[in-house]
Design a protein around this motif. Sequence first.
Motif, short mmCIF file in Angstrom:
data_model
loop_
_atom_site.label_atom_id
_atom_site.label_comp_id
_atom_site.label_asym_id
_atom_site.label_seq_id
_atom_site.Cartn_x
_atom_site.Cartn_y
_atom_site.Cartn_z
N TYR A 19 0.83 -1.21 0.00
CA TYR A 19 0.00 0.00 0.00
C TYR A 19 0.87 1.25 0.00
CZ TYR A 19 -4.01 -2.95 1.04
OH TYR A 19 -4.98 -3.88 0.97
N TRP A 22 1.35 6.83 2.62
CA TRP A 22 0.40 7.69 3.35
C TRP A 22 -0.79 6.89 3.86
CZ3 TRP A 22 -4.69 8.08 2.04
CH2 TRP A 22 -5.05 7.68 0.76
N PHE A 23 -1.17 5.87 3.10
CA PHE A 23 -2.30 5.04 3.49
C PHE A 23 -1.90 4.12 4.64
CE2 PHE A 23 -5.12 1.28 2.82
CZ PHE A 23 -6.33 1.93 2.96
N HIS A 27 -3.64 3.95 8.28
CA HIS A 27 -4.54 2.83 8.57
C HIS A 27 -3.89 1.49 8.91
CE1 HIS A 27 -7.75 5.44 7.26
NE2 HIS A 27 -7.19 5.59 6.09
N GLU A 29 -2.12 0.21 11.32
CA GLU A 29 -2.35 -0.36 12.65
C GLU A 29 -3.76 -0.93 12.78
OE1 GLU A 29 -1.29 1.50 16.52
OE2 GLU A 29 0.04 2.68 15.23
N GLU A 30 -4.71 -0.15 12.31
CA GLU A 30 -6.10 -0.62 12.41
C GLU A 30 -6.33 -1.82 11.50
OE1 GLU A 30 -9.26 2.41 12.78
OE2 GLU A 30 -7.65 3.85 12.50
N MET A 31 -5.66 -1.82 10.36
CA MET A 31 -5.82 -2.96 9.45
C MET A 31 -5.25 -4.22 10.10
SD MET A 31 -4.97 -1.06 5.87
CE MET A 31 -5.24 -2.38 4.71
N ASP A 33 -5.11 -4.77 13.31
CA ASP A 33 -6.06 -5.16 14.35
C ASP A 33 -7.21 -5.97 13.76
OD1 ASP A 33 -4.59 -3.98 16.25
OD2 ASP A 33 -5.86 -2.20 16.50
N LEU A 34 -7.70 -5.47 12.63
CA LEU A 34 -8.81 -6.16 11.98
C LEU A 34 -8.40 -7.57 11.56
CD1 LEU A 34 -11.67 -6.11 10.84
CD2 LEU A 34 -10.80 -4.95 8.81
N THR A 37 -8.06 -9.83 14.63
CA THR A 37 -9.38 -10.24 15.13
C THR A 37 -9.89 -11.44 14.33
OG1 THR A 37 -9.81 -7.91 15.52
CG2 THR A 37 -11.70 -9.39 15.67
N ARG A 38 -9.72 -11.34 13.04
CA ARG A 38 -10.20 -12.42 12.17
C ARG A 38 -9.33 -13.66 12.27
NH1 ARG A 38 -12.14 -8.59 7.16
NH2 ARG A 38 -13.99 -7.87 8.24
N ASP A 58 -8.40 -8.99 -1.44
CA ASP A 58 -8.66 -7.63 -0.98
C ASP A 58 -7.45 -6.73 -1.24
OD1 ASP A 58 -10.04 -5.59 0.72
OD2 ASP A 58 -8.33 -5.97 2.03
N THR A 62 -7.32 -3.49 -3.83
CA THR A 62 -7.05 -2.18 -3.24
C THR A 62 -5.73 -1.60 -3.73
OG1 THR A 62 -8.11 -3.09 -1.29
CG2 THR A 62 -7.13 -0.91 -1.07
N LEU B 31 -12.61 -0.69 12.79
CA LEU B 31 -12.81 -2.06 13.27
C LEU B 31 -14.26 -2.28 13.67
CD1 LEU B 31 -11.04 -4.57 13.79
CD2 LEU B 31 -10.82 -3.82 16.16
N PRO B 49 -9.64 -5.62 4.86
CA PRO B 49 -9.01 -4.42 5.43
C PRO B 49 -8.76 -3.34 4.39
CG PRO B 49 -7.75 -6.42 5.98
CD PRO B 49 -8.88 -6.84 5.11
N TYR B 53 -10.76 0.36 4.45
CA TYR B 53 -10.11 1.66 4.68
C TYR B 53 -10.01 2.49 3.41
CZ TYR B 53 -9.48 0.28 9.44
OH TYR B 53 -9.73 -0.08 10.73
#
Lengths: 439, 116
Positions: A19, A22-23, A27, A29-31, A33-34, A37-38, A58, A62, B31, B49, B53
Amino acid sequence: MTRSARAQHRLFRLILRVYPPWFRQAHAEEMEDLFLTRLDRARSARALATLWMRVLRDTASTMVAFRRLAACRQHPHASGKGHTMFWQDLRHGLRLLARSPLFTAGVVTLLAIGIGANVAVFTLVDRLLIRPMPYDRPDEVVRIRQDSDAGVPSSNAFPAYRDMAALGFFQSVMATSSAMATWDNNAQDTDVTVEFTTSSHLDVAGLEVLRGRWFASEHDVIGGEQVAVVSAAAWRSRFQADPGVIGRTIRLNGLPVTIIGIGPERLPGSYPPVVTLLVRGIGRSGEIAIRRAMGAGSLQVARLYLMESVLLSVAGGAAGIVLAHLGLAAIGLAPLPSPFSATLDLAIDGRILFFAVGLTMATGVLFGLAPALRTFRTNVADDLRDDSRTASLGRGMLRLRNGLVVLQVAGSFLLILVTGLQTRSLMTMQRTDPGVEAD
Amino acid sequence: MGFRPSQPSAPLRPPVFHILLALSAGDLHGLGIAEEVERASGGSVELGPGTLYRSLAEMTEAGLIRSARAPEKGADPRRKHYSLTAAGRTAVTAEARRLQQLVGAALARKVIKGRA
Protein backbone atom coordinates in the motif's frame (compact mmCIF):
# COMPACT_ATOMS: atom_id res chain seq x y z
CA MET A 1 -0.15 -15.16 20.62
CA THR A 2 1.00 -18.48 19.25
CA ARG A 3 4.06 -18.87 17.13
CA SER A 4 1.98 -19.51 14.02
CA ALA A 5 -0.17 -16.45 14.69
CA ARG A 6 2.97 -14.32 15.08
CA ALA A 7 4.29 -15.62 11.78
CA GLN A 8 1.00 -14.87 10.06
CA HIS A 9 0.91 -11.43 11.58
CA ARG A 10 4.37 -10.78 10.18
CA LEU A 11 3.23 -11.99 6.78
CA PHE A 12 0.26 -9.66 6.88
CA ARG A 13 2.53 -6.74 7.76
CA LEU A 14 4.67 -7.66 4.81
CA ILE A 15 1.63 -7.63 2.57
CA LEU A 16 0.66 -4.20 3.90
CA ARG A 17 3.85 -2.85 2.39
CA VAL A 18 2.27 -2.86 -1.05
CA TYR A 19 0.00 0.00 0.00
CA PRO A 20 1.10 3.59 -0.49
CA PRO A 21 2.98 5.01 2.51
CA TRP A 22 0.40 7.69 3.35
CA PHE A 23 -2.30 5.04 3.49
CA ARG A 24 -0.20 2.71 5.61
CA GLN A 25 0.59 5.53 7.97
CA ALA A 26 -3.08 6.32 8.44
CA HIS A 27 -4.54 2.83 8.57
CA ALA A 28 -1.91 0.06 8.91
CA GLU A 29 -2.35 -0.36 12.65
CA GLU A 30 -6.10 -0.62 12.41
CA MET A 31 -5.82 -2.96 9.45
CA GLU A 32 -3.55 -5.20 11.51
CA ASP A 33 -6.06 -5.16 14.35
CA LEU A 34 -8.81 -6.16 11.98
CA PHE A 35 -6.67 -8.95 10.59
CA LEU A 36 -5.73 -10.20 14.07
CA THR A 37 -9.38 -10.24 15.13
CA ARG A 38 -10.20 -12.42 12.17
CA LEU A 39 -7.10 -14.56 12.60
CA ASP A 40 -8.11 -15.20 16.19
CA ARG A 41 -11.51 -16.37 15.02
CA ALA A 42 -10.20 -18.69 12.30
CA ARG A 43 -9.86 -21.97 14.16
CA SER A 44 -9.77 -24.54 11.38
CA ALA A 45 -7.29 -24.91 8.55
CA ARG A 46 -10.13 -24.24 6.15
CA ALA A 47 -11.09 -21.01 7.89
CA LEU A 48 -7.44 -19.94 7.77
CA ALA A 49 -7.24 -20.67 4.07
CA THR A 50 -10.39 -18.63 3.46
CA LEU A 51 -9.02 -15.77 5.54
CA TRP A 52 -5.80 -15.62 3.56
CA MET A 53 -7.54 -15.93 0.24
CA ARG A 54 -9.73 -12.99 1.16
CA VAL A 55 -6.74 -10.98 2.36
CA LEU A 56 -4.92 -11.55 -0.91
CA ARG A 57 -7.94 -10.70 -3.03
CA ASP A 58 -8.66 -7.63 -0.98
CA THR A 59 -5.04 -6.49 -1.15
CA ALA A 60 -4.82 -6.99 -4.88
CA SER A 61 -7.92 -4.97 -5.66
CA THR A 62 -7.05 -2.18 -3.24
CA MET A 63 -3.44 -2.05 -4.33
CA VAL A 64 -4.33 -1.38 -7.94
CA ALA A 65 -6.52 1.52 -6.86
CA PHE A 66 -4.04 3.12 -4.50
CA ARG A 67 -1.03 2.67 -6.68
CA ARG A 68 -2.49 5.27 -8.99
CA LEU A 69 -3.86 7.44 -6.26
CA ALA A 70 -0.48 7.67 -4.53
CA ALA A 71 1.20 8.70 -7.75
CA CYS A 72 -1.41 11.36 -8.37
CA ARG A 73 -1.00 12.98 -4.99
CA GLN A 74 2.61 13.69 -5.74
CA HIS A 75 1.99 14.89 -9.22
CA PRO A 76 2.49 18.64 -9.22
CA HIS A 77 0.14 20.98 -10.95
CA ALA A 78 1.04 21.86 -14.46
CA SER A 79 3.83 24.36 -14.60
CA GLY A 80 5.99 25.39 -17.49
CA LYS A 81 5.33 24.58 -21.06
CA GLY A 82 6.38 22.21 -23.79
CA HIS A 83 9.51 20.29 -23.06
CA THR A 84 9.63 21.21 -19.35
CA MET A 85 6.24 19.59 -18.94
CA PHE A 86 7.35 16.58 -20.91
CA TRP A 87 10.37 15.98 -18.68
CA GLN A 88 8.24 16.48 -15.64
CA ASP A 89 5.77 13.89 -16.88
CA LEU A 90 8.58 11.55 -17.78
CA ARG A 91 10.06 11.83 -14.30
CA HIS A 92 6.74 11.25 -12.64
CA GLY A 93 5.91 8.39 -14.96
CA LEU A 94 9.22 6.71 -14.15
CA ARG A 95 8.75 7.30 -10.45
CA LEU A 96 5.27 5.86 -10.64
CA LEU A 97 6.53 2.72 -12.33
CA ALA A 98 9.48 2.38 -9.97
CA ARG A 99 7.15 2.58 -7.01
CA SER A 100 5.32 -0.55 -8.09
CA PRO A 101 8.06 -2.79 -9.43
CA LEU A 102 5.88 -5.89 -9.44
CA PHE A 103 3.21 -4.28 -11.58
CA THR A 104 5.83 -2.81 -13.90
CA ALA A 105 7.70 -6.10 -14.23
CA GLY A 106 4.46 -7.96 -14.91
CA VAL A 107 3.30 -5.62 -17.65
CA VAL A 108 6.74 -5.38 -19.24
CA THR A 109 7.05 -9.18 -19.22
CA LEU A 110 3.65 -9.56 -20.85
CA LEU A 111 4.49 -7.00 -23.50
CA ALA A 112 7.95 -8.48 -24.05
CA ILE A 113 6.53 -11.95 -24.64
CA GLY A 114 3.84 -10.57 -26.93
CA ILE A 115 6.18 -8.39 -28.98
CA GLY A 116 9.03 -10.89 -28.86
CA ALA A 117 6.90 -13.76 -30.13
CA ASN A 118 5.40 -11.63 -32.87
CA VAL A 119 8.69 -10.17 -34.09
CA ALA A 120 10.33 -13.61 -34.07
CA VAL A 121 7.45 -15.27 -35.85
CA PHE A 122 7.12 -12.54 -38.45
CA THR A 123 10.83 -12.58 -39.11
CA LEU A 124 10.61 -16.34 -39.63
CA VAL A 125 7.52 -16.08 -41.81
CA ASP A 126 9.18 -13.32 -43.77
CA ARG A 127 12.40 -15.18 -44.32
CA LEU A 128 10.97 -18.63 -44.88
CA LEU A 129 7.74 -17.95 -46.70
CA ILE A 130 7.16 -14.45 -47.92
CA ARG A 131 10.53 -13.55 -49.21
CA PRO A 132 11.46 -15.62 -52.20
CA MET A 133 14.35 -18.04 -52.18
CA PRO A 134 17.67 -16.24 -52.20
CA TYR A 135 17.64 -16.11 -55.96
CA ASP A 136 17.44 -13.28 -58.38
CA ARG A 137 14.62 -14.84 -60.44
CA PRO A 138 13.06 -17.47 -58.19
CA ASP A 139 10.28 -18.32 -60.67
CA GLU A 140 12.83 -19.57 -63.17
CA VAL A 141 14.51 -21.87 -60.70
CA VAL A 142 13.58 -25.54 -60.61
CA ARG A 143 14.73 -28.27 -58.32
CA ILE A 144 15.27 -31.68 -59.73
CA ARG A 145 15.31 -34.75 -57.59
CA GLN A 146 15.58 -38.39 -58.45
CA ASP A 147 13.38 -40.98 -56.89
CA SER A 148 15.05 -43.47 -54.65
CA ASP A 149 14.48 -47.18 -55.13
CA ALA A 150 11.56 -46.85 -52.74
CA GLY A 151 9.98 -44.20 -54.98
CA VAL A 152 10.70 -41.28 -52.66
CA PRO A 153 12.11 -38.09 -54.21
CA SER A 154 15.71 -38.15 -53.18
CA SER A 155 19.07 -36.73 -54.07
CA ASN A 156 21.02 -36.97 -57.29
CA ALA A 157 24.42 -38.51 -57.66
CA PHE A 158 27.21 -36.11 -58.64
CA PRO A 159 27.58 -37.72 -62.11
CA ALA A 160 23.86 -37.13 -62.67
CA TYR A 161 24.46 -33.45 -61.98
CA ARG A 162 27.28 -33.39 -64.50
CA ASP A 163 25.01 -34.99 -67.08
CA MET A 164 22.26 -32.46 -66.46
CA ALA A 165 24.69 -29.59 -66.68
CA ALA A 166 26.04 -30.95 -69.94
CA LEU A 167 22.55 -31.14 -71.47
CA GLY A 168 22.44 -27.44 -72.17
CA PHE A 169 18.73 -27.51 -71.41
CA PHE A 170 19.08 -25.16 -68.47
CA GLN A 171 20.68 -21.79 -68.45
CA SER A 172 22.74 -22.93 -65.52
CA VAL A 173 22.77 -25.95 -63.23
CA MET A 174 24.02 -26.18 -59.71
CA ALA A 175 24.14 -28.94 -57.15
CA THR A 176 23.81 -28.43 -53.46
CA SER A 177 23.71 -30.53 -50.35
CA SER A 178 23.60 -29.41 -46.77
CA ALA A 179 24.98 -31.05 -43.67
CA MET A 180 26.06 -30.34 -40.14
CA ALA A 181 29.74 -30.01 -39.48
CA THR A 182 31.89 -29.47 -36.45
CA TRP A 183 33.89 -26.30 -36.53
CA ASP A 184 37.01 -26.40 -34.42
CA ASN A 185 36.82 -22.79 -33.33
CA ASN A 186 39.88 -22.04 -31.20
CA ALA A 187 39.85 -25.56 -29.79
CA GLN A 188 36.15 -25.16 -29.05
CA ASP A 189 33.85 -27.39 -31.08
CA THR A 190 30.81 -25.64 -32.52
CA ASP A 191 28.12 -27.27 -34.63
CA VAL A 192 27.47 -25.35 -37.83
CA THR A 193 25.34 -25.89 -40.90
CA VAL A 194 27.36 -26.18 -44.07
CA GLU A 195 26.20 -26.37 -47.63
CA PHE A 196 28.25 -28.13 -50.26
CA THR A 197 27.71 -26.54 -53.62
CA THR A 198 29.15 -26.06 -57.07
CA SER A 199 30.71 -22.97 -58.58
CA SER A 200 27.60 -22.53 -60.73
CA HIS A 201 25.54 -21.76 -57.60
CA LEU A 202 26.02 -18.03 -57.98
CA ASP A 203 24.94 -18.03 -61.63
CA VAL A 204 21.72 -19.77 -60.67
CA ALA A 205 21.14 -17.49 -57.72
CA GLY A 206 22.02 -14.43 -59.76
CA LEU A 207 23.71 -12.79 -56.80
CA GLU A 208 27.09 -11.32 -56.03
CA VAL A 209 29.37 -12.12 -53.14
CA LEU A 210 29.69 -9.46 -50.48
CA ARG A 211 33.47 -9.71 -50.24
CA GLY A 212 36.23 -11.89 -51.62
CA ARG A 213 35.28 -14.27 -54.37
CA TRP A 214 33.03 -17.18 -55.09
CA PHE A 215 34.10 -20.72 -56.03
CA ALA A 216 35.70 -21.10 -59.43
CA SER A 217 35.33 -24.09 -61.72
CA GLU A 218 38.64 -25.52 -60.48
CA HIS A 219 37.02 -25.94 -57.08
CA ASP A 220 34.41 -28.28 -58.60
CA VAL A 221 37.02 -30.99 -58.94
CA ILE A 222 36.60 -33.73 -56.38
CA GLY A 223 39.67 -33.99 -54.23
CA GLY A 224 40.66 -30.41 -55.03
CA GLU A 225 41.47 -27.68 -52.55
CA GLN A 226 38.86 -27.31 -49.80
CA VAL A 227 37.53 -23.76 -49.86
CA ALA A 228 34.54 -22.13 -48.22
CA VAL A 229 32.40 -19.02 -48.54
CA VAL A 230 31.02 -17.80 -45.24
CA SER A 231 27.40 -16.65 -45.28
CA ALA A 232 26.92 -12.94 -44.66
CA ALA A 233 24.97 -13.72 -41.49
CA ALA A 234 27.64 -16.06 -40.14
CA TRP A 235 30.33 -13.54 -41.03
CA ARG A 236 28.63 -11.01 -38.78
CA SER A 237 27.58 -13.32 -35.98
CA ARG A 238 30.59 -15.64 -35.76
CA PHE A 239 33.42 -13.57 -37.17
CA GLN A 240 32.32 -10.15 -35.89
CA ALA A 241 32.29 -8.92 -39.51
CA ASP A 242 36.07 -9.11 -39.63
CA PRO A 243 37.17 -8.56 -43.26
CA GLY A 244 40.44 -10.30 -42.44
CA VAL A 245 38.60 -13.59 -42.33
CA ILE A 246 39.19 -14.02 -46.06
CA GLY A 247 42.24 -16.16 -46.62
CA ARG A 248 42.04 -17.64 -43.15
CA THR A 249 42.04 -21.40 -42.79
CA ILE A 250 39.50 -22.92 -40.43
CA ARG A 251 39.02 -26.55 -39.42
CA LEU A 252 35.73 -28.21 -40.32
CA ASN A 253 35.31 -31.82 -39.21
CA GLY A 254 39.03 -31.80 -38.55
CA LEU A 255 39.95 -30.80 -42.11
CA PRO A 256 41.53 -27.50 -43.12
CA VAL A 257 39.25 -25.28 -45.20
CA THR A 258 40.28 -21.91 -46.60
CA ILE A 259 37.77 -19.07 -46.56
CA ILE A 260 37.78 -17.32 -49.92
CA GLY A 261 34.73 -15.07 -49.67
CA ILE A 262 31.71 -13.79 -47.82
CA GLY A 263 28.37 -14.86 -49.20
CA PRO A 264 25.87 -12.67 -51.01
CA GLU A 265 23.70 -10.28 -49.08
CA ARG A 266 20.08 -11.23 -49.47
CA LEU A 267 17.85 -9.09 -51.61
CA PRO A 268 15.16 -7.19 -49.74
CA GLY A 269 11.78 -8.67 -50.44
CA SER A 270 8.30 -7.59 -49.47
CA TYR A 271 7.47 -7.00 -45.84
CA PRO A 272 4.42 -8.22 -44.02
CA PRO A 273 2.74 -5.86 -41.65
CA VAL A 274 3.61 -6.66 -38.07
CA VAL A 275 0.35 -6.94 -36.23
CA THR A 276 1.58 -6.57 -32.71
CA LEU A 277 -1.33 -5.97 -30.47
CA LEU A 278 -0.37 -4.51 -27.16
CA VAL A 279 -2.50 -4.18 -24.15
CA ARG A 280 -2.17 -1.48 -21.60
CA GLY A 281 -4.25 -1.31 -18.49
CA ILE A 282 -7.48 0.60 -18.70
CA GLY A 283 -7.94 2.15 -15.31
CA ARG A 284 -11.17 1.79 -13.44
CA SER A 285 -13.10 4.96 -13.03
CA GLY A 286 -13.02 4.83 -9.24
CA GLU A 287 -9.31 5.46 -9.03
CA ILE A 288 -9.38 8.29 -11.50
CA ALA A 289 -12.17 10.06 -9.70
CA ILE A 290 -10.29 10.07 -6.41
CA ARG A 291 -7.26 11.44 -8.10
CA ARG A 292 -9.28 14.26 -9.52
CA ALA A 293 -11.00 14.88 -6.24
CA MET A 294 -7.65 15.08 -4.53
CA GLY A 295 -6.51 17.98 -6.60
CA ALA A 296 -4.92 16.78 -9.77
CA GLY A 297 -6.38 18.41 -12.84
CA SER A 298 -7.81 16.24 -15.55
CA LEU A 299 -5.04 17.21 -17.90
CA GLN A 300 -2.23 16.20 -15.56
CA VAL A 301 -3.89 12.90 -14.80
CA ALA A 302 -4.45 12.25 -18.48
CA ARG A 303 -0.85 13.13 -19.27
CA LEU A 304 0.42 10.88 -16.52
CA TYR A 305 -1.67 8.01 -17.83
CA LEU A 306 -0.27 8.49 -21.29
CA MET A 307 3.29 8.76 -20.06
CA GLU A 308 2.99 5.66 -17.93
CA SER A 309 1.46 3.73 -20.78
CA VAL A 310 4.08 4.81 -23.27
CA LEU A 311 6.93 4.10 -20.83
CA LEU A 312 5.62 0.61 -20.23
CA SER A 313 5.24 0.03 -23.94
CA VAL A 314 8.77 1.22 -24.68
CA ALA A 315 10.24 -1.03 -21.99
CA GLY A 316 8.10 -3.93 -23.16
CA GLY A 317 9.02 -3.32 -26.78
CA ALA A 318 12.74 -3.17 -26.02
CA ALA A 319 12.61 -6.34 -23.94
CA GLY A 320 10.51 -8.00 -26.65
CA ILE A 321 13.03 -7.21 -29.36
CA VAL A 322 15.81 -8.64 -27.19
CA LEU A 323 13.68 -11.77 -26.65
CA ALA A 324 12.96 -12.07 -30.36
CA HIS A 325 16.65 -11.68 -31.13
CA LEU A 326 17.61 -14.39 -28.64
CA GLY A 327 14.86 -16.67 -29.93
CA LEU A 328 15.92 -16.21 -33.54
CA ALA A 329 19.56 -16.75 -32.64
CA ALA A 330 18.58 -20.07 -31.06
CA ILE A 331 16.56 -21.01 -34.15
CA GLY A 332 19.42 -19.94 -36.41
CA LEU A 333 21.76 -22.36 -34.66
CA ALA A 334 19.39 -25.28 -35.09
CA PRO A 335 19.74 -27.45 -38.19
CA LEU A 336 17.15 -26.34 -40.70
CA PRO A 337 15.89 -28.23 -43.72
CA SER A 338 17.26 -27.33 -47.12
CA PRO A 339 16.78 -24.91 -48.87
CA PHE A 340 16.84 -22.72 -45.80
CA SER A 341 19.98 -24.15 -44.28
CA ALA A 342 23.12 -22.13 -44.77
CA THR A 343 21.73 -19.12 -46.58
CA LEU A 344 19.17 -18.28 -43.93
CA ASP A 345 19.74 -14.89 -42.39
CA LEU A 346 17.59 -14.52 -39.32
CA ALA A 347 18.66 -11.05 -38.27
CA ILE A 348 15.65 -8.93 -37.32
CA ASP A 349 14.84 -6.78 -40.25
CA GLY A 350 14.97 -3.01 -39.87
CA ARG A 351 11.45 -2.60 -41.16
CA ILE A 352 10.01 -5.28 -38.93
CA LEU A 353 11.74 -3.51 -36.07
CA PHE A 354 10.24 -0.23 -37.18
CA PHE A 355 6.76 -1.72 -37.28
CA ALA A 356 7.20 -3.32 -33.89
CA VAL A 357 8.42 -0.10 -32.29
CA GLY A 358 5.79 1.99 -34.07
CA LEU A 359 2.97 -0.26 -33.02
CA THR A 360 4.35 -0.44 -29.51
CA MET A 361 4.17 3.31 -29.25
CA ALA A 362 0.81 3.55 -30.97
CA THR A 363 -0.81 1.00 -28.71
CA GLY A 364 0.84 2.58 -25.69
CA VAL A 365 -0.84 5.87 -26.58
CA LEU A 366 -4.09 4.17 -27.52
CA PHE A 367 -4.42 2.22 -24.30
CA GLY A 368 -3.22 5.09 -22.21
CA LEU A 369 -5.67 7.41 -23.94
CA ALA A 370 -8.78 5.42 -23.11
CA PRO A 371 -8.51 5.87 -19.33
CA ALA A 372 -7.06 9.33 -19.81
CA LEU A 373 -10.11 10.48 -21.74
CA ARG A 374 -12.34 9.08 -19.07
CA THR A 375 -10.82 11.40 -16.50
CA PHE A 376 -12.60 14.27 -18.23
CA ARG A 377 -16.07 13.04 -17.50
CA THR A 378 -16.00 11.38 -14.13
CA ASN A 379 -17.55 12.51 -10.93
CA VAL A 380 -16.42 11.17 -7.58
CA ALA A 381 -19.92 10.52 -6.33
CA ASP A 382 -20.69 8.51 -9.43
CA ASP A 383 -17.83 6.24 -8.67
CA LEU A 384 -18.97 5.42 -5.20
CA ARG A 385 -22.00 4.09 -6.90
CA ASP A 386 -22.21 0.60 -8.18
CA ASP A 387 -20.12 -0.06 -11.24
CA SER A 388 -22.91 -2.01 -12.83
CA ARG A 389 -25.01 1.08 -13.39
CA THR A 390 -23.32 4.46 -13.45
CA ALA A 391 -19.83 3.29 -14.20
CA SER A 392 -20.72 0.56 -16.61
CA LEU A 393 -18.22 1.96 -19.06
CA GLY A 394 -15.44 1.35 -16.54
CA ARG A 395 -16.42 -2.24 -16.19
CA GLY A 396 -16.83 -2.58 -19.90
CA MET A 397 -13.33 -1.24 -20.40
CA LEU A 398 -11.99 -3.66 -17.86
CA ARG A 399 -13.60 -6.46 -19.77
CA LEU A 400 -12.26 -5.05 -22.99
CA ARG A 401 -8.77 -4.96 -21.52
CA ASN A 402 -8.99 -8.53 -20.28
CA GLY A 403 -10.32 -9.57 -23.64
CA LEU A 404 -7.41 -7.87 -25.38
CA VAL A 405 -4.86 -9.59 -23.17
CA VAL A 406 -6.39 -12.96 -24.01
CA LEU A 407 -6.57 -12.01 -27.66
CA GLN A 408 -2.93 -11.00 -27.79
CA VAL A 409 -1.64 -14.13 -26.10
CA ALA A 410 -3.91 -16.32 -28.23
CA GLY A 411 -2.83 -14.43 -31.34
CA SER A 412 0.84 -14.95 -30.60
CA PHE A 413 0.34 -18.67 -30.10
CA LEU A 414 -1.75 -18.89 -33.24
CA LEU A 415 0.99 -17.18 -35.23
CA ILE A 416 3.58 -19.62 -33.94
CA LEU A 417 1.29 -22.51 -34.79
CA VAL A 418 0.56 -21.21 -38.29
CA THR A 419 4.25 -20.66 -38.96
CA GLY A 420 5.02 -24.17 -37.83
CA LEU A 421 2.32 -25.59 -40.06
CA GLN A 422 3.37 -23.52 -43.05
CA THR A 423 6.98 -24.55 -42.64
CA ARG A 424 5.82 -28.13 -42.58
CA SER A 425 3.67 -27.77 -45.66
CA LEU A 426 6.54 -26.07 -47.43
CA MET A 427 8.69 -29.07 -46.66
CA THR A 428 5.94 -31.36 -47.90
CA MET A 429 5.60 -29.28 -51.05
CA GLN A 430 9.22 -29.97 -51.86
CA ARG A 431 8.40 -33.61 -52.05
CA THR A 432 5.47 -33.11 -54.41
CA ASP A 433 5.68 -34.82 -57.75
CA PRO A 434 5.57 -31.96 -60.31
CA GLY A 435 4.23 -34.34 -62.97
CA VAL A 436 7.32 -34.02 -65.10
CA GLU A 437 9.03 -37.25 -65.97
CA ALA A 438 12.74 -37.11 -66.60
CA ASP A 439 14.04 -39.43 -69.27
CA MET B 1 -17.12 17.31 -4.55
CA GLY B 2 -20.49 16.56 -3.09
CA PHE B 3 -22.85 13.71 -3.49
CA ARG B 4 -25.05 14.01 -6.54
CA PRO B 5 -28.70 13.79 -5.66
CA SER B 6 -29.58 13.96 -9.35
CA GLN B 7 -29.43 10.20 -9.56
CA PRO B 8 -31.21 9.08 -6.42
CA SER B 9 -31.92 5.62 -7.76
CA ALA B 10 -28.40 4.69 -8.79
CA PRO B 11 -27.26 1.73 -6.69
CA LEU B 12 -24.37 2.26 -4.30
CA ARG B 13 -21.39 -0.05 -4.31
CA PRO B 14 -22.07 -2.75 -1.69
CA PRO B 15 -19.17 -1.84 0.67
CA VAL B 16 -20.26 1.80 0.59
CA PHE B 17 -23.84 0.90 1.45
CA HIS B 18 -22.77 -1.45 4.23
CA ILE B 19 -20.52 1.17 5.78
CA LEU B 20 -23.24 3.84 5.60
CA LEU B 21 -25.69 1.41 7.15
CA ALA B 22 -23.30 0.55 9.98
CA LEU B 23 -22.76 4.24 10.73
CA SER B 24 -26.46 5.07 10.62
CA ALA B 25 -26.87 3.86 14.22
CA GLY B 26 -23.97 5.91 15.55
CA ASP B 27 -20.31 6.77 15.20
CA LEU B 28 -17.86 3.90 14.90
CA HIS B 29 -14.16 3.34 14.20
CA GLY B 30 -12.99 1.17 11.31
CA LEU B 31 -12.81 -2.06 13.27
CA GLY B 32 -16.23 -1.34 14.74
CA ILE B 33 -17.65 -0.81 11.26
CA ALA B 34 -16.20 -4.12 10.06
CA GLU B 35 -17.71 -5.92 13.05
CA GLU B 36 -21.06 -4.19 12.66
CA VAL B 37 -21.23 -5.04 8.94
CA GLU B 38 -20.50 -8.66 9.70
CA ARG B 39 -23.02 -8.79 12.51
CA ALA B 40 -25.78 -7.09 10.53
CA SER B 41 -25.28 -9.35 7.52
CA GLY B 42 -25.21 -12.48 9.63
CA GLY B 43 -21.57 -13.01 8.79
CA SER B 44 -22.12 -13.08 5.04
CA VAL B 45 -20.35 -9.76 4.35
CA GLU B 46 -16.76 -9.48 5.48
CA LEU B 47 -15.10 -6.26 4.36
CA GLY B 48 -11.42 -6.80 3.66
CA PRO B 49 -9.01 -4.42 5.43
CA GLY B 50 -7.98 -2.77 2.18
CA THR B 51 -11.52 -2.40 0.88
CA LEU B 52 -12.75 -1.02 4.20
CA TYR B 53 -10.11 1.66 4.68
CA ARG B 54 -9.98 2.58 1.03
CA SER B 55 -13.77 3.00 1.00
CA LEU B 56 -13.57 5.14 4.14
CA ALA B 57 -11.01 7.39 2.44
CA GLU B 58 -13.14 7.66 -0.69
CA MET B 59 -16.34 8.31 1.22
CA THR B 60 -14.71 10.98 3.36
CA GLU B 61 -13.50 12.61 0.17
CA ALA B 62 -16.97 12.46 -1.36
CA GLY B 63 -18.53 13.94 1.77
CA LEU B 64 -20.64 10.93 2.72
CA ILE B 65 -18.88 10.52 6.08
CA ARG B 66 -16.48 12.57 8.20
CA SER B 67 -14.02 11.96 11.00
CA ALA B 68 -15.58 12.18 14.42
CA ARG B 69 -14.49 12.46 18.00
CA ALA B 70 -14.32 9.22 19.97
CA PRO B 71 -17.76 8.83 21.61
CA GLU B 72 -16.52 7.58 24.98
CA LYS B 73 -13.60 8.61 27.18
CA GLY B 74 -10.66 6.27 27.41
CA ALA B 75 -11.09 5.08 23.83
CA ASP B 76 -7.95 4.16 21.96
CA PRO B 77 -6.78 7.53 20.57
CA ARG B 78 -5.18 5.86 17.60
CA ARG B 79 -8.55 4.72 16.33
CA LYS B 80 -10.22 7.17 14.05
CA HIS B 81 -13.98 7.41 14.41
CA TYR B 82 -16.37 8.19 11.60
CA SER B 83 -19.84 9.63 11.47
CA LEU B 84 -22.46 10.00 8.79
CA THR B 85 -22.92 13.40 7.09
CA ALA B 86 -26.29 14.65 5.88
CA ALA B 87 -25.33 13.59 2.36
CA GLY B 88 -24.43 10.17 3.67
CA ARG B 89 -27.76 9.81 5.39
CA THR B 90 -29.59 10.85 2.20
CA ALA B 91 -27.59 8.32 0.22
CA VAL B 92 -28.20 5.42 2.58
CA THR B 93 -31.92 6.22 2.79
CA ALA B 94 -32.23 6.42 -0.98
CA GLU B 95 -30.38 3.15 -1.38
CA ALA B 96 -32.50 1.43 1.27
CA ARG B 97 -35.65 2.65 -0.48
CA ARG B 98 -34.40 1.38 -3.77
CA LEU B 99 -33.70 -2.03 -2.25
CA GLN B 100 -37.06 -1.96 -0.48
CA GLN B 101 -38.77 -1.44 -3.80
CA LEU B 102 -36.92 -4.37 -5.28
CA VAL B 103 -37.77 -6.59 -2.33
CA GLY B 104 -41.39 -5.43 -2.60
CA ALA B 105 -41.45 -6.48 -6.22
CA ALA B 106 -39.93 -9.84 -5.33
CA LEU B 107 -42.52 -10.38 -2.59
CA ALA B 108 -45.39 -9.39 -4.86
CA ARG B 109 -44.24 -11.97 -7.39
CA LYS B 110 -43.87 -14.49 -4.57
CA VAL B 111 -40.19 -15.00 -5.37
CA ILE B 112 -39.67 -14.88 -1.61
CA LYS B 113 -42.10 -15.18 1.31
CA GLY B 114 -42.88 -12.42 3.80
CA ARG B 115 -45.01 -9.35 4.27
CA ALA B 116 -45.27 -7.26 1.16
